[in-house]
Design a protein around this motif. Sequence first.
Motif, PDB file in Angstrom:
ATOM      1  N   ASP A 112       0.842  -1.189   0.000  1.00  0.00           N
ATOM      2  CA  ASP A 112       0.000   0.000   0.000  1.00  0.00           C
ATOM      3  C   ASP A 112       0.885   1.251   0.000  1.00  0.00           C
ATOM      4  O   ASP A 112       1.662   1.476   0.930  1.00  0.00           O
ATOM      5  N   PRO A 113       0.768   2.124  -1.028  1.00  0.00           N
ATOM      6  CA  PRO A 113       1.664   3.287  -1.103  1.00  0.00           C
ATOM      7  C   PRO A 113       1.465   4.272   0.040  1.00  0.00           C
ATOM      8  O   PRO A 113       2.426   4.922   0.476  1.00  0.00           O
ATOM      9  N   GLY A 114       0.221   4.403   0.547  1.00  0.00           N
ATOM     10  CA  GLY A 114      -0.012   5.312   1.661  1.00  0.00           C
ATOM     11  C   GLY A 114       0.715   4.858   2.911  1.00  0.00           C
ATOM     12  O   GLY A 114       1.404   5.641   3.577  1.00  0.00           O
ATOM     13  N   GLU A 161       8.284   8.707  -4.365  1.00  0.00           N
ATOM     14  CA  GLU A 161       7.531   7.831  -5.260  1.00  0.00           C
ATOM     15  C   GLU A 161       6.198   7.424  -4.638  1.00  0.00           C
ATOM     16  O   GLU A 161       5.162   7.403  -5.316  1.00  0.00           O
ATOM     17  N   ALA A 162       6.202   7.110  -3.343  1.00  0.00           N
ATOM     18  CA  ALA A 162       4.952   6.755  -2.667  1.00  0.00           C
ATOM     19  C   ALA A 162       3.970   7.923  -2.697  1.00  0.00           C
ATOM     20  O   ALA A 162       2.758   7.733  -2.889  1.00  0.00           O
ATOM     21  N   GLU A 165       2.374   8.134  -6.040  1.00  0.00           N
ATOM     22  CA  GLU A 165       1.354   7.088  -6.202  1.00  0.00           C
ATOM     23  C   GLU A 165       0.055   7.450  -5.491  1.00  0.00           C
ATOM     24  O   GLU A 165      -1.022   7.043  -5.922  1.00  0.00           O
ATOM     25  N   THR A 166       0.126   8.205  -4.394  1.00  0.00           N
ATOM     26  CA  THR A 166      -1.084   8.559  -3.638  1.00  0.00           C
ATOM     27  C   THR A 166      -1.637   9.920  -4.034  1.00  0.00           C
ATOM     28  O   THR A 166      -2.522  10.453  -3.368  1.00  0.00           O
ATOM     29  N   GLY A 167      -1.113  10.509  -5.111  1.00  0.00           N
ATOM     30  CA  GLY A 167      -1.656  11.776  -5.596  1.00  0.00           C
ATOM     31  C   GLY A 167      -1.106  13.005  -4.903  1.00  0.00           C
ATOM     32  O   GLY A 167      -1.636  14.113  -5.097  1.00  0.00           O
ATOM     33  N   GLU A 168      -0.038  12.861  -4.114  1.00  0.00           N
ATOM     34  CA  GLU A 168       0.553  14.011  -3.424  1.00  0.00           C
ATOM     35  C   GLU A 168       1.759  14.527  -4.209  1.00  0.00           C
ATOM     36  O   GLU A 168       2.830  14.753  -3.664  1.00  0.00           O
ATOM     37  N   GLU A 169       1.550  14.761  -5.518  1.00  0.00           N
ATOM     38  CA  GLU A 169       2.671  15.171  -6.356  1.00  0.00           C
ATOM     39  C   GLU A 169       3.272  16.499  -5.935  1.00  0.00           C
ATOM     40  O   GLU A 169       4.493  16.695  -6.003  1.00  0.00           O
ATOM     41  N   ASP A 170       2.423  17.438  -5.483  1.00  0.00           N
ATOM     42  CA  ASP A 170       2.945  18.748  -5.086  1.00  0.00           C
ATOM     43  C   ASP A 170       3.922  18.622  -3.925  1.00  0.00           C
ATOM     44  O   ASP A 170       4.965  19.284  -3.889  1.00  0.00           O
TER      45      ASP A 170
END
Length: 910
Positions: A112-114, A161-162, A165-170
């Motif tokens: 799980d990436p989170g 990277e994790a 994957e969880t949409g926290e690119e910023d």
Amino acid sequence: MRFGVLGSLTVWDSGGDQVPITETKVRAVLADLLAHHGRSVSAERLIEDLWGGRPPGRPLNTLQTKISQLRKALGAERVLRSPAGYRVRVEDDELDAVLFRRTVERADRTDDPGARGRLLAEALGLWRGPAFADFTDAVFVRAEAARLEELRVGAAERLAEARIETGEEDVAVAGLRELVEEHPLRERSHGLYMLALSRTGRQGEALRTFHELRVRLRDRLGIDPDPTVRDLYASILRQEPGATALPRVADRPRSNLPGPPTALIGRESESARVRAALSDPHADRLVTLTGPGGVGKTRLAIAVARSLTEDFPDGAWIVELAGMDRAATTADLAERVIATLGLCEGAADSAFELVEWLCGALRGRRCLVVLDNCEHVVSQVADLAGALLAADAGRLVVTTQEALDIPGETVFPLAPLTLPDSVGDPDEMVASSSAVRLFVERARAASPGFALTGENAPAVAAVCRRLDGVPLALELVAARLRAFTPEQIAAGLDDRFALPTGPGRGRPTRQQTLRSMIDWSWNLLTDGERTVLRRLAVSRDGCTLAGARAVCADGHDVLDVLSRLVDRSLVVREGERYRMLESVSAYCVEQLEGAGELEEVRRRFVAFHVREAERGDPLLRGSRQREALEWFDTETVNLRHALELAIRAGDADAALRLVNALTWYWRLRNRVAEARRSFEAALRLQGGSAHTRRVAEGRLAAFEGRPPREDGPVEAGALRLFWFAGSVPHDREAGRALVEEALARTGESGDRWVEAAALAERAGHRLDDGEVSASRADARRSAGIFLDLGDRWGLLRANAALARAAEADLDHRDVVALLEEDLRAAEGLGLWVDAIETLFRLGRIEASRGERSRARHLHERARRVAEERSYASGMVEADAWLYREDRVPAQDRGGRRTDASFSGGGPGPG
């Protein structure tokens, strides 16, 4: 109490308050001991680390005072003394560096990436600054600090990277921006940065990042970005939705685990339990698989290890111990592990140091080592495993018929496969009985038309029950379906098992079952097949067709017989080698003794390997060098066994000839400890020709760094040259005299290899005397001869001298290209010390040309290879150069060399 090294050195008591340790040298002692987590550090080493070359008047007394002060601060039970030195007792959960590493390992096993991101953030939160921040100038913590920093950067990349994957690119972009600024040539950080930018709609910045990276890599290092990064760039350029993520693990794990010849059947629950034990960071780090022969311990260990290679980035290895003599020492086992893992064993000079050195080499590594077939050396394995566990040296799997019975061991007894409860529907039988499932699978492989039916189900069930579900026995009998029906096999087993088991009596029931099964297979063979099979048992590590013919002979068509034995599953073919399963091999040794052939077959085995080693030795110095090295590598176990047999039989002539033939191989592979012990054992025997003995005495002197006897044989100059070709003479003038003598004799002998090696060495001597032009001339003549001979190791020697001359007068024409070719050759031949030293030479030349970034990259690469191969002096040299690079102002750097100890001819082969 807790200890912190991820930042300034700090100690906290149980209440969370800092323990005051203010005196500088006392703090230095603690830092040194923590850097050697769990291992003893000798008083001499501590004195050298604390005071360098300027110790106080009574250094031991002064050190004792510092130790006493440290004990007052931490408690006497924390700082322990043993014959090996001092160590600090710190549990794993008390040191932040270990907590960091284990938390990262847990994160890497989390899908799980989170959750993975939270664990990585927790791990990185332990850092309070650079590792050992208040000891950045201390050499004794530099290697450990660099290792921890590399782990930190890798963890930061995986955290980014994790988050992607969880949409926290910023959030990821901010952290990655810092990483690429700190490491402008680190491709993985740049790739992740590009990925995060593209995911936030900033494709232009992502593309610009790639172009900047490509320009830096080409300008500074002369290379292109990694294909993974290039593919990501192309994906962003084409504006493909959801650009592909980079692999989570940048480097593929190294391994020698064989591919399974057949699927593992019926061991699903056992595999899951063993896998869980090896994956759990809080579980014991030693897993022992026990059970009778033929139950499938090795197969299970390999299958589980292969499934966990991603969890062990430092490698997953199997070390076969079946070929070890029962009298082998713990050091002998350590030597086998070192050779299998490809470490630079030459760093250890004694049997005691070999075990200690291996523990140090693997300390803190995330590796998995399988010690296979240990029942005959169980006490020695227990000692070695205990030492590795104490050093936190990876995880271990041991296969044996009895547990090691040491602390930190989890034992998994392996039972035979499940038997059918009843005879009925074939599908239900296969589903409910793993023994039936295995039998059916192997039967189909032997006889493609086979199927379990209502008619043959009773016979198959009877076979599985009669064989107690022992996998090896089932496989042996299934192979007979080419010639028999299941009913015929069941009837034959009934007859066979009604008879006494002979030598098998007194064994555990299932061991008798396996023996009876092998008895049954044995009795179905022809006389010629039995002869070949029992004689093959003399080989400890399989053999080629030539080896089989040498020990079997006597008019048998060995190839035809081997093919039939392979068909009957009594011999396994792996490429061009033929191997016997351990249980079958042990049985055949008994048959060999019973036939009165044991001593004769052993004599043939020794004679064959002596001849082949003598044939291969000259090939190590010429165009077939790679081929010869591969042969010696492959036959190492059998060559050791041949030497053991020769020594046991008192055959001095064979033993001395064999060690003499192995000399150059040991030197090329840097196996100094093995060579010294082997020569000493052979020379203790009485007999053998006087000439062969004097040659062996001279070569032992070479490995010990002593000059040969003046009355020793010249061997066309090769023996005297060997003393300094890769050794470090204590008397430089004597070494120079030997060079000149060798050159003078080559005019008579015509030995061009000796001439080339002597010229390379003289080139170094002349450069030491400031004769740059003469040095270059000798080196070029040497390189020309070695090139004609096709000796890549020799070219490394000659080009090393050319590189030194180039450094001396800043004439770099053609030298860089030569060294880059040398680097490829050294890596191809597995000469890792030479590869590391060639990287250093390239780095120094690039530094003298003003190419600082490329020089740094080459030294960092050398350090990574040195760390991977546990080549301590290489790590120290790299650290020293990088330290100077970071500390010395740019205007003061110039092109000065930092390794005053570098000799003209280069180091010994790696």
